[in-house]
Design a protein around this motif. Structure first.
Motif, short mmCIF file in Angstrom:
data_model
loop_
_atom_site.label_atom_id
_atom_site.label_comp_id
_atom_site.label_asym_id
_atom_site.label_seq_id
_atom_site.Cartn_x
_atom_site.Cartn_y
_atom_site.Cartn_z
N GLN A 1 0.82 4.14 -2.93
CA GLN A 1 0.73 5.58 -2.67
C GLN A 1 1.87 6.35 -3.33
O GLN A 1 1.66 7.42 -3.90
CB GLN A 1 0.71 5.85 -1.16
N ASN A 2 3.08 5.76 -3.26
CA ASN A 2 4.23 6.41 -3.90
C ASN A 2 4.04 6.49 -5.42
O ASN A 2 4.35 7.51 -6.04
CB ASN A 2 5.52 5.62 -3.63
N ILE A 3 3.55 5.41 -6.00
CA ILE A 3 3.35 5.38 -7.45
C ILE A 3 2.30 6.42 -7.87
O ILE A 3 2.52 7.20 -8.80
CB ILE A 3 2.93 3.96 -7.94
N ARG B 1 0.82 -1.23 0.00
CA ARG B 1 0.00 0.00 0.00
C ARG B 1 0.85 1.27 0.00
O ARG B 1 0.50 2.26 -0.61
CB ARG B 1 -0.97 -0.02 1.18
N MET B 2 1.97 1.19 0.72
CA MET B 2 2.90 2.32 0.74
C MET B 2 3.42 2.57 -0.69
O MET B 2 3.48 3.69 -1.16
CB MET B 2 4.06 2.00 1.68
N HIS B 3 3.76 1.47 -1.35
CA HIS B 3 4.26 1.54 -2.72
C HIS B 3 3.19 2.12 -3.66
O HIS B 3 3.48 2.99 -4.48
CB HIS B 3 4.67 0.14 -3.17
#
Lengths: 132, 76, 79
Positions: free
Chosen positions: B68-70, B64-66
């Motif tokens: 959001q970064n994308i 999920r963090m990834h």
């Protein structure tokens, strides 16, 4: 646009550490939630097993929160409250959130409530037992 | 034979990454539900259930963090 | 000329629908495959191997579903 890594090259070791800690918090909320749901569905018939596992998860959560209480980086990423954290990462785990906020297993909570109607001293001992 | 889903592949690698990460996020939720069903039919014990749920949860957080970064980078 | 254009468009539409149908079949297969994996979980040497296969199959399932949804939303497939 090219492939985007999990951590950008500029991300510090400190920020990675914060992410690791948040991952633990995330997994604890999810896990406490699942365990409680399994207990309520009678998939975990043994109350002491439910208590043992939940107390351990609650303890781990408390330890993480205590360790990072004064950590500005952590608090910024966490969002200041469990509710805010869950909002940020789309966690839908109402049983888990409530359990972590109350800090005591479901069974202890009910025992405490039952005790409170009889005497206030049993409530205190039940709460202490949960904290131990 | 052509794979129809390959035709819907986005030109943008980051967008493809987003598709894949979102799919993995869903897959991790499905897998946590499978663990619950395995516990229900005694195929795993409670300690294993907890350990694996924690593991999947950690991975889901990073996924999920990834995501959001994308999304953030795609908006730039 | 007009007839050729029309024929071309019908062919494309047919092609598009056929591919969409094929994708739907693949999605159904992946859903069935993950159900079978779950039933056959006992055949695995270890839980981790099972979980990895399960995550992989479900990821493919959701990926294809997302693509089908996008495809349908966009109306036509741009090749």
């Amino acid at each position: 646009m090219q492939i985007i890594p999990l951590f950008e090259p500029g991300v510090s070791i400190r920020q990675r550490e914060v992410a690791e800690t948040l991952a633990e918090v995330y997994s604890i909320v999810i896990c406490v939630d699942q365990v409680e749901k399994m207990y309520l569905k009678d998939v975990i018939p043994d109350e002491s097993e439910y208590n043992r596992v939940t107390a351990r998860l609650l303890q781990q959560y408390r330890a993480i929160m205590a360790n990072n209480d004064q950590d500005h980086d952590f608090q910024m990423a966490f969002g200041g409250s469990l509710q805010e954290f869950c909002k940020r990462y789309g966690v839908i785990a109402s049983n888990g959130v409530l359990r972590l906020e109350k800090g005591i297993p479901l069974t202890t909570e009910h025992a405490a409530a039952a005790g409170a109607s009889k005497s206030s001293t049993s409530t205190a001992s039940a709460t202490n037992a949960a904290g131990a | 034979e052509i794979d129809p889903s390959s035709l819907v592949t986005a030109q943008n690698p980051a967008l493809n990454q987003l598709y894949e990460s979102v799919a993995r996020d869903y897959a991790l939720s499905d897998t946590m539900h499978v663990l619950a069903r395995l516990l229900n039919r005694d195929a795993v014990n409670l300690d294993v259930f907890v350990k694996k749920t924690r593991q999947l949860g950690r991975e889901q957080f990073f996924t999920r963090m990834h995501i959001q970064n994308i999304i953030e980078r795609l908006r730039q | 000329k007009l007839w050729q254009d029309l024929r071309q468009r019908i062919m494309e539409k047919y092609h598009d629908d056929a591919l969409k149908k094929q994708l739907e079949v693949q999605i159904q297969h992946l859903d069935d495959a993950s159900g079978k994996l779950e039933m056959d979980m006992g055949k695995y040497e270890g839980l981790d191997e099972f979980l990895n296969d399960y995550i992989g199959t479900r990821t493919q399932y959701h990926l294809k579903r997302e693509k089908l949804t996008t495809w349908i939303q966009q109306g036509e497939l741009k090749m």
